[in-house]
Design an enzyme around this catalytic site. Structure first.
Site, short mmCIF file in Angstrom:
data_model
loop_
_atom_site.label_atom_id
_atom_site.label_comp_id
_atom_site.label_asym_id
_atom_site.label_seq_id
_atom_site.Cartn_x
_atom_site.Cartn_y
_atom_site.Cartn_z
N ASP A 44 10.89 -2.38 -9.60
CA ASP A 44 11.40 -1.18 -10.48
C ASP A 44 12.63 -0.67 -9.56
O ASP A 44 13.15 0.41 -10.06
CB ASP A 44 10.40 -0.05 -10.46
N SER A 45 13.18 -1.41 -8.59
CA SER A 45 14.58 -1.14 -7.84
C SER A 45 15.73 -1.39 -9.18
O SER A 45 17.05 -1.06 -8.79
CB SER A 45 14.72 -2.19 -6.99
N ASP A 83 6.82 -5.28 -11.52
CA ASP A 83 6.55 -3.94 -11.08
C ASP A 83 5.98 -3.13 -12.12
O ASP A 83 6.66 -2.76 -13.38
CB ASP A 83 7.76 -3.07 -10.49
N LYS A 111 2.78 -5.88 -9.84
CA LYS A 111 2.96 -5.33 -8.54
C LYS A 111 2.89 -4.17 -8.62
O LYS A 111 3.54 -3.39 -9.74
CB LYS A 111 4.04 -5.82 -7.73
N GLU A 113 2.30 -0.01 -6.57
CA GLU A 113 2.59 0.60 -5.18
C GLU A 113 1.28 1.56 -5.01
O GLU A 113 0.80 2.27 -5.66
CB GLU A 113 3.74 1.45 -5.25
N GLU A 178 6.32 -2.92 2.86
CA GLU A 178 7.73 -2.52 3.08
C GLU A 178 7.99 -1.36 3.97
O GLU A 178 7.28 -0.44 4.09
CB GLU A 178 8.09 -1.79 1.56
O1 KIV Z 1 11.37 -2.71 -6.47
C1 KIV Z 1 11.58 -3.73 -5.89
O2 KIV Z 1 12.60 -4.24 -5.90
C2 KIV Z 1 10.59 -3.70 -4.90
C3 KIV Z 1 10.95 -4.48 -3.63
C4 KIV Z 1 11.73 -3.63 -2.61
C5 KIV Z 1 9.93 -5.01 -2.89
O3 KIV Z 1 9.44 -3.39 -4.87
#
Ligand code: KIV
Length: 251
Positions: A44-45, A83, A111, A113, A178
Site C-alpha cells: 500500500d506504499s 497488502d 499481508k 498490518e 518494519e
Molecule cells: O507497503 C509497503 O511497501 C510495505 C513495505 C514497506 C513492507 O508494506
C-alpha cells in the site's frame, strides 16, 4: 498454496534469505521476476510511491485490485504478495472478503498490518496464505504522527515478541518486521519458526524487503535513512527527457 508454505518453510530451515521488493505495475514486476526476486509485494506504499499521497491512508481496495492485476500479468514464478489497505480489516468478515478480492485479482498471498489475530486466523482458514506485519505500521501514521523505530523500550520489545508469537500461532506463513530495532528483530527471528522479512530492521531477519524506487533511486525527493540506493536512476531518466526535449525543439 502448498508450494508457498513449502517455500517459506524451506527458506527458514535452509537459511536461504528471502528477497522481496515492491512493484505496482507490469514492467517493474517483470524486471523484478527476470532478475530472480522471490516475492513481489504490491504494497500500500502504492499511495505514496505511485499516487503521490503523503502517506498510505488514502489507498483503497479498488486501487490495490487494479495494481495487483497489472503485476499479476507480469509474474509466472515469483510469489505475488498484496497488502490489505487501511479500512479493509476492521472486522473478520471484511478482512476475509477483502482478501478474497485480492486473491481473485491475482494475489498469491496477502499481508496485513498489526497483530490482527482473528483476521489472520480466518483468512488462512479461507485458504489464503498470510504474511503478518509488525513494528512500525504506516497505516497508524495519522494516530502516531511520525514514523518511529519500535522495540526501543523493554515494554515495546516484549509486546513485539508476544505479537510475533501470536501471529505465528494464528497461521501466518511469514512476518514482516518494519523499523524494529535490530536486536529485537534478531530475537524474534530466532524465536519464531516462520521467516521474518525485515525493512529497516537490521541484517538478521530471514529476508529483506524494500520499496523498489528507494533501491534504484527513482524518488530522490524521499530517501528513507536505512536505504542506500544501488543506482541513481532519476538522473539518467531526467537527462534522457531533457535530451529529447532539446532534440524535439530543434527538429
Ligand atoms: O507497503 C509497503 O511497501 C510495505 C513495505 C514497506 C513492507 O508494506
Amino acid at each position: 498454496m502448498a508450494e508457498i508454505h513449502e517455500f517459506f518453510r524451506n527458506s527458514k530451515q535452509s537459511h536461504q534469505k528471502i528477497t522481496s521488493l515492491t512493484a505496482y505495475d507490469y514492467p517493474t514486476a517483470r524486471l523484478l521476476e527476470e532478475a530472480g526476486i522471490d516475492l513481489v509485494l504490491v504494497g500500500d506504499s502504492l499511495g505514496m510511491v505511485v499516487l503521490g499521497h503523503p502517506d498510505t491512508t488514502q489507498v483503497t481496495l479498488d486501487h490495490m485490485v487494479h495494481h495487483v492485476q497489472a503485476v499479476r500479468r507480469a509474474l509466472s514464478s515469483s510469489i505475488l504478495l498484496a497488502d490489505l489497505p487501511i479500512g479493509t480489516t476492521d472486522t473478520v468478515a471484511q478482512a476475509v472478503e477483502s482478501s478474497l478480492r485480492l486473491q481473485a485479482a491475482g494475489a498469491d498471498m496477502i499481508k496485513l498490518e498489526g497483530p490482527l489475530i482473528s483476521q489472520i486466523h480466518a483468512i488462512v482458514a479461507a485458504g489464503i496464505p498470510v504474511v503478518a506485519h509488525l513494528g512500525m505500521l504506516c497505516q497508524r501514521i495519522l494516530i502516531e504522527k511520525k514514523y518511529e523505530i519500535k522495540g526501543k523500550t523493554p515494554e515495546q520489545a516484549e509486546r513485539l515478541i508476544q505479537e510475533a508469537d501470536a501471529v505465528q500461532a494464528a497461521g501466518a506463513s511469514a512476518l514482516v518486521l518494519e523499523l524494529v530495532t535490530p536486536l529485537v528483530a534478531e530475537h524474534i527471528t530466532r524465536a519464531v519458526k516462520i521467516p521474518t522479512i525485515g525493512i529497516g530492521s537490521g541484517p538478521h531477519c530471514d529476508g529483506q524487503v524494500l520499496v523498489v524506487s528507494d533501491l534504484v533511486g527513482l524518488q530522490p525527493w524521499f530517501r528513507p535513512s536505512f536505504v542506500i540506493p544501488k543506482v541513481d536512476l532519476a538522473t539518467p531518466f531526467q537527462q534522457a527527457v531533457s535530451d529529447y526535449i532539446k532534440e524535439t525543439k530543434n527538429l
